[in-house]
Design a protein around this motif. Structure first.
Motif, PDB file in Angstrom:
ATOM      1  N   SER A 133      -6.387   5.844 -15.822  1.00 34.53           N
ATOM      2  CA  SER A 133      -5.578   6.782 -15.044  1.00 34.53           C
ATOM      3  C   SER A 133      -4.696   7.637 -15.947  1.00 34.53           C
ATOM      4  N   ASP A 134      -4.304   8.775 -15.425  1.00 32.91           N
ATOM      5  CA  ASP A 134      -3.649   9.805 -16.227  1.00 32.91           C
ATOM      6  C   ASP A 134      -2.140   9.627 -16.340  1.00 32.91           C
ATOM      7  N   LEU A 135      -1.507   9.337 -15.186  1.00 29.72           N
ATOM      8  CA  LEU A 135      -0.042   9.377 -15.174  1.00 29.72           C
ATOM      9  C   LEU A 135       0.609   8.300 -16.043  1.00 29.72           C
ATOM     10  N   PRO A 136       0.070   7.059 -16.077  1.00 26.82           N
ATOM     11  CA  PRO A 136       0.671   6.076 -16.976  1.00 26.82           C
ATOM     12  C   PRO A 136       0.706   6.565 -18.424  1.00 26.82           C
ATOM     13  N   SER A 177      -0.973  17.448 -12.132  1.00 26.90           N
ATOM     14  CA  SER A 177      -1.858  18.499 -11.605  1.00 26.90           C
ATOM     15  C   SER A 177      -3.307  18.261 -12.003  1.00 26.90           C
ATOM     16  N   LYS A 178      -3.547  17.336 -12.932  1.00 23.38           N
ATOM     17  CA  LYS A 178      -4.914  17.076 -13.417  1.00 23.38           C
ATOM     18  C   LYS A 178      -5.528  15.827 -12.800  1.00 23.38           C
ATOM     19  N   VAL A 179      -4.803  15.183 -11.895  1.00 25.54           N
ATOM     20  CA  VAL A 179      -5.328  13.966 -11.265  1.00 25.54           C
ATOM     21  C   VAL A 179      -6.285  14.352 -10.141  1.00 25.54           C
ATOM     22  N   GLY A 180      -7.479  13.810 -10.181  1.00 24.79           N
ATOM     23  CA  GLY A 180      -8.431  13.938  -9.070  1.00 24.79           C
ATOM     24  C   GLY A 180      -8.531  15.338  -8.504  1.00 24.79           C
ATOM     25  N   HIS A 230      -2.477  14.676  -2.838  1.00 21.65           N
ATOM     26  CA  HIS A 230      -1.583  14.653  -1.674  1.00 21.65           C
ATOM     27  C   HIS A 230      -1.392  13.256  -1.117  1.00 21.65           C
ATOM     28  N   ARG A 231      -2.126  12.280  -1.602  1.00 22.32           N
ATOM     29  CA  ARG A 231      -1.960  10.910  -1.117  1.00 22.32           C
ATOM     30  C   ARG A 231      -1.382   9.991  -2.191  1.00 22.32           C
ATOM     31  N   GLY A 232      -1.941  10.049  -3.394  1.00 22.75           N
ATOM     32  CA  GLY A 232      -1.567   9.097  -4.439  1.00 22.75           C
ATOM     33  C   GLY A 232      -0.109   9.258  -4.840  1.00 22.75           C
ATOM     34  N   THR A 233       0.501   8.141  -5.256  1.00 21.31           N
ATOM     35  CA  THR A 233       1.924   8.154  -5.638  1.00 21.31           C
ATOM     36  C   THR A 233       2.070   7.744  -7.098  1.00 21.31           C
ATOM     37  N   LEU A 234       3.187   8.154  -7.693  1.00 26.15           N
ATOM     38  CA  LEU A 234       3.430   7.786  -9.090  1.00 26.15           C
ATOM     39  C   LEU A 234       3.616   6.275  -9.201  1.00 26.15           C
ATOM     40  N   GLY A 235       4.351   5.702  -8.241  1.00 29.33           N
ATOM     41  CA  GLY A 235       4.559   4.249  -8.272  1.00 29.33           C
ATOM     42  C   GLY A 235       3.245   3.497  -8.157  1.00 29.33           C
ATOM     43  N   GLY A 236       2.382   3.944  -7.276  1.00 32.56           N
ATOM     44  CA  GLY A 236       1.082   3.291  -7.090  1.00 32.56           C
ATOM     45  C   GLY A 236       0.250   3.385  -8.355  1.00 32.56           C
ATOM     46  N   ALA A 241       3.867  -5.718 -15.535  1.00 34.01           N
ATOM     47  CA  ALA A 241       5.018  -6.632 -15.529  1.00 34.01           C
ATOM     48  C   ALA A 241       5.565  -6.862 -14.120  1.00 34.01           C
ATOM     49  N   THR A 242       5.008  -6.162 -13.132  1.00 29.10           N
ATOM     50  CA  THR A 242       5.503  -6.308 -11.760  1.00 29.10           C
ATOM     51  C   THR A 242       5.184  -7.713 -11.230  1.00 29.10           C
ATOM     52  N   ALA A 243       6.221  -8.426 -10.776  1.00 33.07           N
ATOM     53  CA  ALA A 243       5.979  -9.762 -10.216  1.00 33.07           C
ATOM     54  C   ALA A 243       5.438  -9.629  -8.795  1.00 33.07           C
ATOM     55  N   ARG A 293       4.521  11.685  -4.307  1.00 36.49           N
ATOM     56  CA  ARG A 293       3.079  11.965  -4.389  1.00 36.49           C
ATOM     57  C   ARG A 293       2.806  12.838  -5.615  1.00 36.49           C
ATOM     58  N   HIS A 294       1.573  12.771  -6.096  1.00 34.82           N
ATOM     59  CA  HIS A 294       1.224  13.538  -7.300  1.00 34.82           C
ATOM     60  C   HIS A 294       1.511  15.027  -7.108  1.00 34.82           C
ATOM     61  N   HIS A 295       1.249  15.547  -5.934  1.00 34.66           N
ATOM     62  CA  HIS A 295       1.430  17.002  -5.768  1.00 34.66           C
ATOM     63  C   HIS A 295       2.910  17.370  -5.775  1.00 34.66           C
ATOM     64  N   MET A 331       0.852  -1.194   0.000  1.00 37.99           N
ATOM     65  CA  MET A 331       0.000   0.000   0.000  1.00 37.99           C
ATOM     66  C   MET A 331       0.880   1.233   0.000  1.00 37.99           C
ATOM     67  N   ALA A 332       0.699   2.065  -1.018  1.00 39.31           N
ATOM     68  CA  ALA A 332       1.447   3.331  -1.081  1.00 39.31           C
ATOM     69  C   ALA A 332       0.494   4.437  -0.634  1.00 39.31           C
ATOM     70  N   GLY A 333      -0.105   5.155  -1.576  1.00 42.69           N
ATOM     71  CA  GLY A 333      -1.073   6.197  -1.189  1.00 42.69           C
ATOM     72  C   GLY A 333      -2.414   5.616  -0.767  1.00 42.69           C
ATOM     73  N   GLY A 334      -2.649   4.383  -1.147  1.00 43.01           N
ATOM     74  CA  GLY A 334      -3.906   3.724  -0.772  1.00 43.01           C
ATOM     75  C   GLY A 334      -5.120   4.223  -1.542  1.00 43.01           C
ATOM     76  N   HIS A 335      -4.902   5.132  -2.496  1.00 43.49           N
ATOM     77  CA  HIS A 335      -6.074   5.755  -3.118  1.00 43.49           C
ATOM     78  C   HIS A 335      -6.672   4.955  -4.267  1.00 43.49           C
ATOM     79  N   SER A 336      -6.029   3.893  -4.649  1.00 46.04           N
ATOM     80  CA  SER A 336      -6.698   2.934  -5.535  1.00 46.04           C
ATOM     81  C   SER A 336      -7.043   1.674  -4.748  1.00 46.04           C
ATOM     82  N   LEU A 337      -6.152   1.293  -3.855  1.00 44.76           N
ATOM     83  CA  LEU A 337      -6.332   0.041  -3.121  1.00 44.76           C
ATOM     84  C   LEU A 337      -7.468   0.113  -2.098  1.00 44.76           C
TER      85      LEU A 337
HETATM   86  C1  LIG Z   1     -11.429  10.173  -5.543  1.00 41.85           C
HETATM   87  C2  LIG Z   1     -10.286   9.712  -6.387  1.00 41.85           C
HETATM   88  C3  LIG Z   1     -10.102  10.308  -7.621  1.00 41.85           C
HETATM   89  C4  LIG Z   1      -9.053   9.910  -8.420  1.00 41.85           C
HETATM   90  N1  LIG Z   1      -8.907  10.498  -9.629  1.00 41.85           N
HETATM   91  C5  LIG Z   1      -7.907  10.102 -10.426  1.00 41.85           C
HETATM   92  C6  LIG Z   1      -7.716  10.710 -11.686  1.00 41.85           C
HETATM   93  O1  LIG Z   1      -8.439  11.629 -12.090  1.00 41.85           O
HETATM   94  N2  LIG Z   1      -6.706  10.267 -12.463  1.00 41.85           N
HETATM   95  C7  LIG Z   1      -5.868   9.272 -12.042  1.00 41.85           C
HETATM   96  O2  LIG Z   1      -4.968   8.925 -12.770  1.00 41.85           O
HETATM   97  N3  LIG Z   1      -5.995   8.709 -10.839  1.00 41.85           N
HETATM   98  C8  LIG Z   1      -6.995   9.093 -10.026  1.00 41.85           C
HETATM   99  N4  LIG Z   1      -7.137   8.510  -8.807  1.00 41.85           N
HETATM  100  C9  LIG Z   1      -6.216   7.430  -8.412  1.00 41.85           C
HETATM  101  C10 LIG Z   1      -5.016   8.002  -7.690  1.00 41.85           C
HETATM  102  O3  LIG Z   1      -4.191   8.696  -8.572  1.00 41.85           O
HETATM  103  C11 LIG Z   1      -4.269   6.857  -7.010  1.00 41.85           C
HETATM  104  O4  LIG Z   1      -3.581   7.463  -5.985  1.00 41.85           O
HETATM  105  C12 LIG Z   1      -3.309   6.082  -7.841  1.00 41.85           C
HETATM  106  O5  LIG Z   1      -3.958   5.495  -8.941  1.00 41.85           O
HETATM  107  C13 LIG Z   1      -2.675   4.948  -7.054  1.00 41.85           C
HETATM  108  O6  LIG Z   1      -1.648   5.413  -6.262  1.00 41.85           O
HETATM  109  P1  LIG Z   1      -1.552   5.045  -4.741  1.00 41.85           P
HETATM  110  O7  LIG Z   1      -0.208   5.449  -4.293  1.00 41.85           O
HETATM  111  O8  LIG Z   1      -2.686   5.580  -4.034  1.00 41.85           O
HETATM  112  O9  LIG Z   1      -1.594   3.419  -4.809  1.00 41.85           O
HETATM  113  P2  LIG Z   1      -2.241   2.366  -3.816  1.00 41.85           P
HETATM  114  O10 LIG Z   1      -3.715   2.537  -3.794  1.00 41.85           O
HETATM  115  O11 LIG Z   1      -1.540   2.382  -2.533  1.00 41.85           O
HETATM  116  O12 LIG Z   1      -1.877   1.055  -4.586  1.00 41.85           O
HETATM  117  C14 LIG Z   1      -2.464   0.724  -5.822  1.00 41.85           C
HETATM  118  C15 LIG Z   1      -1.903  -0.612  -6.289  1.00 41.85           C
HETATM  119  O13 LIG Z   1      -0.533  -0.468  -6.583  1.00 41.85           O
HETATM  120  C16 LIG Z   1       0.271  -1.326  -5.776  1.00 41.85           C
HETATM  121  N5  LIG Z   1       1.441  -0.556  -5.435  1.00 41.85           N
HETATM  122  C17 LIG Z   1       1.495   0.665  -4.864  1.00 41.85           C
HETATM  123  N6  LIG Z   1       2.740   1.108  -4.788  1.00 41.85           N
HETATM  124  C18 LIG Z   1       3.550   0.137  -5.326  1.00 41.85           C
HETATM  125  C19 LIG Z   1       4.930   0.033  -5.542  1.00 41.85           C
HETATM  126  N7  LIG Z   1       5.793   1.008  -5.209  1.00 41.85           N
HETATM  127  N8  LIG Z   1       5.384  -1.106  -6.118  1.00 41.85           N
HETATM  128  C20 LIG Z   1       4.533  -2.095  -6.493  1.00 41.85           C
HETATM  129  N9  LIG Z   1       3.214  -2.035  -6.307  1.00 41.85           N
HETATM  130  C21 LIG Z   1       2.725  -0.916  -5.732  1.00 41.85           C
HETATM  131  C22 LIG Z   1      -0.607  -1.696  -4.619  1.00 41.85           C
HETATM  132  O14 LIG Z   1      -0.273  -2.937  -4.089  1.00 41.85           O
HETATM  133  C23 LIG Z   1      -1.992  -1.700  -5.238  1.00 41.85           C
HETATM  134  O15 LIG Z   1      -2.205  -2.901  -5.901  1.00 41.85           O
HETATM  135  C24 LIG Z   1      -8.172   8.882  -7.980  1.00 41.85           C
HETATM  136  C25 LIG Z   1      -8.371   8.284  -6.736  1.00 41.85           C
HETATM  137  C26 LIG Z   1      -9.416   8.690  -5.935  1.00 41.85           C
HETATM  138  C27 LIG Z   1      -9.602   8.036  -4.607  1.00 41.85           C
END
Ligand SMILES: Cc1cc2nc3c(=O)[nH]c(=O)nc-3n(C[C@H](O)[C@H](O)[C@H](O)COP(=O)(O)OP(=O)(O)OC[C@H]3O[C@@H](n4cnc5c(N)ncnc54)[C@H](O)[C@@H]3O)c2cc1C
Lengths: 789, 272
Positions: free
Chosen positions: B123-126, B99-102, B108-114, B160-162, B77-79, B31-37
């Motif tokens: 999603s935008d960043l990929p 700057s266009k994500v969410g 402030h929570r999501g990460t590029l790696g996540g 491709a992540t194992a 983090r995205h910011h 779990m990184a930013g947790g915002h997808s998980l």
């Molecule tokens: C309300 C809301 C709106 C959003 N809007 C957008 C948007 O407009 N555009 C957009 O692109 N995204 C959007 N997102 C998604 C956001 O950008 C997420 O933060 C991002 O997709 C995942 O990053 P994370 O760090 O939160 O990952 P996490 O939720 O922590 O993890 C996601 C997955 O990646 C894995 N993971 C995380 N880090 C690593 C690592 N370092 N190595 C290997 N595996 C890893 C986890 O195990 C999990 O499977 C939104 C999310 C929310 C909640």
């Protein structure tokens, strides 16, 4: 009036903004159990069996009950109430908190778990094994009207009632027979999820001795809830206390008697333990009622100049699976307004209510009136097109009393409008929005063939609020009165306590009521404490909905203040040895006319009333008075909204780029609160026009129960609005005030869709279904272009 | 919206994360930013038995100039990406897309790696990393490897992540070419209904958001541009090889139309 009429920051805000507000979910009782709901995954299914064994064995689980278990326990004596049987023969299948035989919508409660934690309750609920036999589902209003499936197996029809309001059928027929122009609009009012910021929650706490029970509920109607809990459970009403602590918005969705409320009270009462539950956001999409859900047909007959001869309306209204508290009456709240602000000689309205296997509908901001203003205001634009005049001109030609000021005017629907003055209101809105320049810019873009086209939409609404004269409600078969209660009490130290029966849930009553009291009694608003939302503190009340608080509850406070002043005057006269008629009262001080030195401040008189050492013979001690105000008529606020949209013809994307609203709610107590209400209200209507819709699949599953794809707009989607007002006092109450809590929503959806249609008019588009999504708009354009691309 | 029971483990290094993944196997999720998980867990669409929290570990959130490319730590983090002066100067597309994500709290929570690891086609960043020709650094029990973004996204939410690997870094080649990002949505904070990232220059690269099972390049558009086609001609090929989804915001046909419109707008803007 010195304080009333001035913008004043809300007393409530510091607490709410710093996280000090205590909502139901913040309140805890020792030993509390969490409810976990097992909900039907089917829109319509027979319940074959419910196996609770595995769930009951889960750690931390206290008990698991199926509907049959609860029925055998005899926890309730009546189904959940519907207090508005609109016709004598209305169908009203019993709605019990937990079903026993047949589930009638996705999310209906089938069994309940009690566990010592929220997580445990949800985990155990997943372990309850329910076996269902799926039945054909009525998954839309259209299917209810035309399909073969029945929403309730034991009824032989889906039609719940037929309600007509056709004062003079012959005149109506003649109007259409003689018309030079007729237009017909068919509109769909999609289902909306109310989505208050705070989801609903309950906590029932029994007292170990005395058998009384306190229910904390995020309700906008604690007083009504108290009566209904007693009527439903058989617990004596005087043993029930309801507390609605900080409530984070309601919009009508917290104006109901919910299964969870009855379950919490009865289980807590039976077990002698506190029982709680907080709905999740997605659960709210099933377990809390929804709004709108109507198919509308409106026809206007007009003469050659576009002067209206008659209006005929038919609604099919989606009740959902059951009649909730006022479900059947919601469409009828709008029935009287389908003639809008216009002089309509002949009018007819009919409504058929239908059951579907969907979440029940009920009141949602505006409740019936946004639907009405949408239909008539969209149809007026159709008429303008048909006659070949502008939308402003068609309205002017038809205004009641020619757009001039009027009072107590009977309209076609048989109601008497308290007051109106429509012409200047429209003028002001057109001027503020710079309407002429907007039209010029629209023309320029059209001629230049730009891809971003401008659309300008008008809505000149009227609404009905200030519920209500109790006798008028009786005439509508409504099961309660429409008064409001107030008590104003001077404490010995000169501070004031006000007890109000209007229950705020975000409207700022504490601020507005203090301002009224401050002006009336000549005290500082900060010396006024407003007590509310707890039936032990405020035992009498009919709560907050339908934009009624100020024009009924606020007026009651003002009238109670008058009584306080009159009593204080007698004490002052007695102590100053003057004739009461020779006293003048201003700024909180009584003075003997012509004798400037002889004066007594009312706050001092409060102390005299408390000690009772020197009161007139026979007078009761203490300075406190109460008032129950039952208004003689409703109030009819009105206004003009102008929406400006930009439509990107390449993508169908629509952006609201400008919004002007000139509302008339009579004199304003706190213009800042009015502005806030209008702002939020407008956005809620724009949301219906452009974004929000509860979408169901053919099996009756809601496809967008979360904020991922139920699109509630944010500030980013809305332009800075231009807001102004005109002031036409009501004749329905001594303050002349009208309501404003729903006005924004009532005016905005039609304004926005009129604007979208206006932008698309070069393509011959005259209507677009709400929400006007980019895809729908793009398809309209493609269809008009002959399907290329 | 109440997640199922889980075991929570916090780790303080990439090596410890890899060790935890090796120990718990496919029961575990980083779990990184947790915002997808976390949204998936709250809907109980995912119920990992073990959560390995990497969000607070040091060292993996820096953004450095590594000569040929910019190295972005997986935990940036995205910011931070949005406001990085280095990225704004050397790979402005990535900073802009961040700057266009969410909304601000998501950024402030999501990460590029996540965001890369999740591999969501919407999603935008990929899309930005694809258009910039970036690559992903993975660390596993057997050491480190580098995978080009082009080879990284393998299917719907699959990369491709194992199972035992962690993304440590994203490498972004420096770029001064013309670029554009187009995101079409109904509300400012929403995911794209369709989005396009384009980087022109010697080897034009165009990527598409929400037009198939994974973040993808618009290969036909790129090939047409390389072959000298006009922007309009190239844009008309935007849907070649795509498989757009249908949802409440639009069906596949409409998305196809939007892809053509926004590819053309992106090319025009990037060239301008
Ligand atoms: C309300 C809301 C709106 C959003 N809007 C957008 C948007 O407009 N555009 C957009 O692109 N995204 C959007 N997102 C998604 C956001 O950008 C997420 O933060 C991002 O997709 C995942 O990053 P994370 O760090 O939160 O990952 P996490 O939720 O922590 O993890 C996601 C997955 O990646 C894995 N993971 C995380 N880090 C690593 C690592 N370092 N190595 C290997 N595996 C890893 C986890 O195990 C999990 O499977 C939104 C999310 C929310 C909640």
């Amino acid at each position: 009036m010195t304080i009333m009429g001035t913008p004043r920051l809300r007393k409530e805000d510091p607490k709410l903004l710093t996280g000090e507000g205590k909502f139901v979910d913040d309140i805890h009782a020792p030993g509390e159990l969490w409810m976990g709901m097992v909900r039907s995954p089917y829109a319509h299914a027979k319940i074959v069996s419910v196996d609770t064994a595995e769930a009951a064995a889960h750690s931390g689980v206290h008990a698991v009950y199926s509907g049959k278990d609860l029925e055998e326990m005899g926890l309730w004596i009546a189904p959940l109430p519907c207090v508005w049987p609109v016709t004598d023969d209305m169908l009203n299948p019993p709605h019990v908190p937990v079903v026993t035989e047949e589930a009638n919508f996705v999310g209906e409660i089938v069994a309940v778990v009690l566990a010592d934690s929220r997580y445990g309750a949800v985990d155990a609920a997943e372990l309850v094994e329910v076996s269902y036999e799926e039945l054909p589902a009525v998954a839309s209003l259209d299917a209810a009207v035309t399909g073969d499936a029945l929403a309730h197996s034991d009824l032989d029809t889906n039609k719940a009632y037929h309600w007509p309001l056709v004062p003079d059928p012959d005149a109506l027929d003649a109007a259409f027979a003689n018309a030079a122009h007729t237009v017909t609009g068919t509109f769909v009012q999609q289902r909306l999820i109310p989505a208050a910021m705070e989801p609903r929650g309950v906590l029932a706490v029994p007292s170990p001795h005395g058998g009384d029970i306190t229910l904390y509920s995020s309700s906008q109607v604690p007083h009504i809830l108290k009566v209904m809990v007693a009527a439903t459970t058989g617990i004596p009403e005087n043993k029930i206390r309801i507390v609605a602590p900080a409530v984070g918005g309601g919009f009508g969705a917290k104006l109901n008697i919910n299964p969870d409320e009855i379950l919490a009270v009865t289980l807590a009462n039976r077990l002698g333990l506190p029982v709680r539950w907080t709905e999740t956001r997605s659960e709210a999409a099933f377990s809390t009622h929804q709004g709108r859900g109507q198919n509308q047909t409106i026809e206007i007959a007009a003469d050659a100049k576009g002067k209206i001869l008659g209006v005929r309306v038919h609604l099919d209204a989606d009740m959902g699976a059951y009649m909730r508290l006022i479900t059947p009456g919601v469409p009828l709240l709008g029935s009287f307004l389908y003639t809008g602000v216009y002089d309509v000689p002949a009018f007819g309205f009919t409504c058929d209510g239908y059951f579907t296997n969907l979440t029940p509908t009920d009141a949602y901001r505006g409740a019936g009136r946004p639907e009405a203003s949408y239909a008539i205001e969209r149809a007026m634009d159709l008429l303008a097109n048909e006659v070949g005049v502008g939308p402003d001109e068609i309205r002017r030609r038809n205004y009641l009393n020619g757009g001039e000021a009027f009072q107590d005017l009977e309209v076609a629907s048989t109601l008497v409008f308290d007051s109106g003055h429509y012409g200047p209101n429209l003028d002001k809105a057109l001027e503020l929005s710079d309407y002429a320049s907007l039209r010029a810019e629209q023309q320029r873009r059209r001629e230049a063939g730009e891809s971003k086209q401008l659309g300008i939409g008008l809505c000149t609404y009227v609404e009905i609020c200030g519920l209500a004269p109790s006798r008028a409600l009786a005439g509508l078969n409504y099961g309660a009165g429409g008064w409001e209660h107030a008590l104003v009490r001077f404490l010995p130290t000169g501070k004031v306590e006000v007890v109000t029966g209007s229950t705020p849930h975000g409207q700022g009553h504490e601020t507005s009521w203090s301002m009224i009291v401050a002006d009336k009694l000549g005290v500082d608003p900060d010396d006024v404490e407003v007590l509310h939302s707890d039936t032990a503190i405020s035992p009498l009340g009919l709560d907050t909905y339908g934009s009624r608080s100020l024009s009924v509850g606020g007026v009651a406070i003002s009238m109670a203040c008058d009584k306080v002043v009159e009593k204080a005057r007698l004490i002052a006269a007695h102590q100053l040895e003057a004739n009461p008629d020779d006293l003048e009262f201003s700024g909180g001080v009584f003075r003997v006319k012509g004798t400037p030195t002889a004066e007594l401040p009312i706050q001092g008189i409060a102390y005299e009333a408390f000690t009772a050492h020197n009161l007139p013979d026979g007078m009761e001690p203490n300075l406190q008075e109460q008032m129950t105000f039952d208004p003689p008529n409703f109030a009819f606020p009105f206004g003009t909204h102008v929406a400006v949209v930009e439509v990107d013809e390449d993508t169908g994307g629509v952006t609201l780029v400008g919004y002007t609203a000139v509302d008339d709610c009579g004199p304003q107590v706190n213009p800042l609160i009015v502005e806030g209400q209008v702002h939020g209200g407008i956005v809620q209507g724009v949301a219906q026009a452009l974004w929000e819709e509860a979408v169901y699949d053919e099996a009756g599953n809601c496809k967008n129960p979360s904020f991922l794809d139920y699109l509630v707009p944010s500030s980013m989607e809305v332009p800075s609005m231009v807001l102004d007002s005109t002031e036409t006092p009501s004749t329905s109450n001594p303050l002349g005030v009208k309501g404003v809590g729903e006005a924004g929503t009532i005016g905005s959806a039609a304004a926005v869709i009129n604007a979208v249609c206006d932008a698309l008019s070069p393509y011959g588009v005259t209507d677009i279904e709400m929400p006007a999504t980019p895809q729908k708009i793009w398809r309209k354009i493609q269809d008009a272009k002959g399907g290329e691309a | 919206m109440i997640p199922a029971a889980l075991k929570y483990v916090e780790v303080d290094s990439a090596a410890a994360a890899v060790a935890a993944l090796s120990e718990y196997g496919d029961d575990a999720k980083l779990m990184a930013g947790g915002h997808s998980l976390i949204p998936l867990m709250r809907f109980r669409l995912a119920a990992p038995a073990v959560i390995v929290d990497i969000s607070r570990m040091g060292g993996l959130s820096d953004i450095r100039d590594a000569g040929e490319h910019i190295s972005v730590g997986a935990l940036a983090r995205h910011h931070v990406v949005e406001n990085s002066e280095l990225l704004q100067a050397q790979a402005p597309l990535l900073a802009h897309v961040a700057s266009k994500v969410g909304d601000p709290s998501v950024r402030h929570r999501g990460t590029l790696g996540g965001s890369m690891a999740h591999g969501d086609p919407a999603s935008d960043l990929p899309a930005a990393v694809l258009a910039l020709g970036g690559s992903v650094v993975l660390q596993g029990p057997d050491g480190e490897r580098v995978v080009a973004a082009d080879d990284f996204f393998t299917g719907f939410l699959e990369t491709a992540t194992a199972e035992t690997e962690i993304i440590t870094e994203i490498r972004i080649p420096k770029s001064s070419a013309g670029w554009s990002f187009q995101k079409f949505n109904r509300r400012a904070q929403d995911w794209a209904i369709v989005g396009v990232a384009a980087v022109l220059g010697d080897d034009p690269r165009v990527s598409l958001i929400n037009m198939g099972p994974s973040p993808m390049r618009a290969s036909a558009v790129e090939a047409a541009l390389a072959g000298g086609a006009s922007m309009a001609e190239a844009a008309s090929l935007a849907t070649d090889g795509t498989a757009a989804p249908t949802d409440l915001n639009g069906d596949a046909d409409y998305r196809g139309h939007l892809a053509r419109v926004f590819v053309e707008r992106a090319l025009v803007e990037a060239a301008g």
